[in-house]
Every structure is written in structure tokens, then in C-alpha cells.
Write a protein that holds these residues in place. Structure first.
Motif, short mmCIF file in Angstrom:
data_model
loop_
_atom_site.label_atom_id
_atom_site.label_comp_id
_atom_site.label_asym_id
_atom_site.label_seq_id
_atom_site.Cartn_x
_atom_site.Cartn_y
_atom_site.Cartn_z
N TRP A 193 -41.46 -35.53 11.59
CA TRP A 193 -40.52 -35.72 12.22
C TRP A 193 -39.06 -35.24 11.60
N ARG A 260 -31.34 -41.18 11.11
CA ARG A 260 -32.25 -40.97 12.38
C ARG A 260 -33.48 -40.35 12.32
N GLY A 262 -36.96 -38.92 13.81
CA GLY A 262 -37.63 -38.48 15.13
C GLY A 262 -36.60 -38.45 16.17
N GLN A 263 -37.37 -38.89 17.44
CA GLN A 263 -36.43 -38.88 18.56
C GLN A 263 -35.57 -39.94 18.85
N ASP A 264 -35.94 -41.07 18.55
CA ASP A 264 -35.28 -42.23 18.91
C ASP A 264 -35.26 -43.55 17.95
N ARG A 266 -33.64 -45.21 14.37
CA ARG A 266 -32.85 -45.03 13.76
C ARG A 266 -32.31 -46.26 12.86
#
Length: 277
Positions: A193, A260, A262-264, A266
Motif C-alpha cells: 500500500w 494516508r 492505501g486508497q481510502d 487515513r
């Protein structure tokens, strides 16, 4: 930070009054919220000396240990110290479970303060004995949760990271808190990630967990080995902050920090100043 070239004392600060005095000075400064303009004694030269000071300071501090931070020793110093990682305790009261909020995390305003994006592994159980050879695959069965998070690194001594790993170890490994974010979904390969740390909206560092030595489970293996040689009080439920994925980034009071993953995923916090006594 590069290690400063300084003259260390010829005595052995892991023994007797010298070790005790250093531990007392750090604990008193942490409890009072004071800064230490200078290292409070002769600089420890070895990890044996440093962990002896840390052990004494843990006893003096008296708090319940709820986790362990694991940090990296710079490549250039691995040969000198014989290991590539170091450890320090994380105490109850400094850990905030905040998957969605923005807690305020304190640093020593006149000391050292930094934020680090980290994967946090929770100890689910312990082996019957530590004094054996361990592999990363073998320690995985003793971890029952993986979360994203932020470690707050802070010390009353502003030069905590300037003089090498023994100095860092001697003051609780430079830890002053942990923000525990959301859990990583089961059976997900998170090592690749992309991870980024931002301070006040500006990217301070990026990286992946797979690029860190032998990864987060390597930090667990290291702690198990350290428990065998130094009798660390590991316990189920404790967190392991496995190392700064994007580096160690100094912060000031009032800064906004976001990690943050990976993608989503946080984790966020703001930086506050430690209040005196």
C-alpha cells in the motif's frame, strides 16, 4: 538525522548512581512537562547501557505499559550496535483510539517532537517461551489485529535523535503517544500500500511497509528476540508500533497531521504542547 560526533563519558552509565540519575532526570522532566537542554549525564555508548537506563526509568515512571514502539537503527550504525532496530515502551494514557476523529496529541514544545505513519500490530497471545529462533511467519499467529496509525515521537531532550540509537533508547525510545486508526481488513496484503504523511496539508514523506527492513512482522520478531534477551514485559493486548513507513518528520505545536494508507484509509491528529506538571 545523522548522529553527531560527540565525546562520550568513560564510565558505565548502566551501573549504579549514574544510570539512576539519568533515568530520574528523564522521568522528572516528562512528568513536569519540562525540557532538558542537555543530556542529563554521560551519554550511553552501548545498547546494554541504554536499555538499563530505560528499565530503571520504566520503574520510576510507574505507568502501565500498553505497547512498544519499534524504530530503525540507521544502516551505517548496524555494525556498531549489532542490530537494525530499537524499542521503547508506550504507556497507558498516551494511546488514543481514534479511527475517525482528530485528537490532539502532545509533544514537548521545547524538546523534540515528530509524527510517524505506522502500521500497528496488536499482540493477541504470547508463546510459552521466547528463547528460541523466530521467523516472521512464526510470529504472525500471535498477532490478532492490524491497524493504521500515527506514532508521536517526543522527548524533553531536543537532541534525542542526534546522538545515535543508545540515546534514543534511554528515553523510552523517544515515544510519547499513539493514535490508533481503523483496522486493516483481514487477509489483505497491505505491504505494498502507498503510505503518505502530510503536515499542514503538505506531503512530508511517502513509502510502503514492504520497503522497511523485513516489514511490520519483522518488528514483532525483533520484540520477541528482545524479550528473550532483556525480559521485556510483553503482554496480550499490547500494541506494537512497527516503524515509520514514511520517515520521521518533526512537527510543531499547532500542526495538523494526516497519515494516508492505501486508497481510502487515513488517520489524523493535531499537535498540542505538553502542559507543565
Amino acid at each position: 538525522m545523522p548522529m553527531r560526533d560527540v565525546k562520550t563519558g568513560s564510565g558505565n552509565p548502566s551501573e549504579g548512581a549514574a544510570s539512576d540519575a539519568i533515568a530520574q532526570a528523564f522521568v522528572a522532566a516528562r512528568q513536569a512537562g519540562d525540557a532538558l537542554p542537555d543530556y542529563p549525564g554521560e551519554l550511553p555508548e552501548t545498547l546494554d547501557q541504554a536499555y538499563a537506563i530505560q528499565k530503571r526509568a520504566i520503574a520510576l515512571f510507574g505507568g502501565r505499559i500498553v505497547g512498544w514502539k519499534v524504530g530503525r537503527i540507521p544502516d551505517a550504525l548496524v555494525g556498531r550496535f549489532g542490530t537494525d532496530r530499537l524499542a521503547g515502551p508506550i504507556f497507558a494514557g498516551s494511546v488514543v483510539d481514534s479511527p475517525d476523529g482528530v485528537p490532539e496529541m502532545p509533544i514537548f514544545a521545547d524538546g523534540f517532537g515528530a509524527a510517524e505513519a505506522e502500521f500497528l500490530l496488536r499482540i493477541g497471545s504470547l508463546p510459552a517461551r521466547f528463547d528460541r529462533a523466530w521467523t516472521n511467519a512464526e510470529v504472525m499467529e500471535f498477532v490478532d489485529a492490524i491497524h493504521v496509525g500515527i506514532e508521536i515521537a517526543s522527548s524533553p531532550f531536543a537532541g534525542i535523535n542526534d546522538y545515535g540509537p543508545a540515546i534514543t533508547v534511554s528515553d523510552f525510545g523517544n515515544n510519547n503517544g499513539l493514535v490508533v486508526g481503523a483496522a486493516v481488513p483481514p487477509n489483505v496484503d497491505f505491504l505494498g500500500w502507498p503510505v503518505a504523511l502530510t503536515i499542514d496539508g503538505e506531503v512530508a514523506g511517502t513509502g510502503t511497509a514492504g520497503e522497511m527492513l523485513d516489514g511490520p512482522f519483522g518488528a514483532v520478531r525483533f520484540l520477541f528476540e528482545l524479550a528473550a534477551s532483556r525480559h521485556l514485559p510483553l503482554a496480550p493486548g499490547q500494541w506494537i508500533s512497527t516503524g515509520a513507513v514514511t520517515g520521521v518528520h518533526q512537527v510543531r505545536v499547532g500542526a495538523g497531521v494526516e497519515a494516508r494508507f492505501g486508497q481510502d484509509m487515513r488517520v489524523r491528529c493535531t499537535i498540542g504542547g505538553i502542559r507543565r506538571g
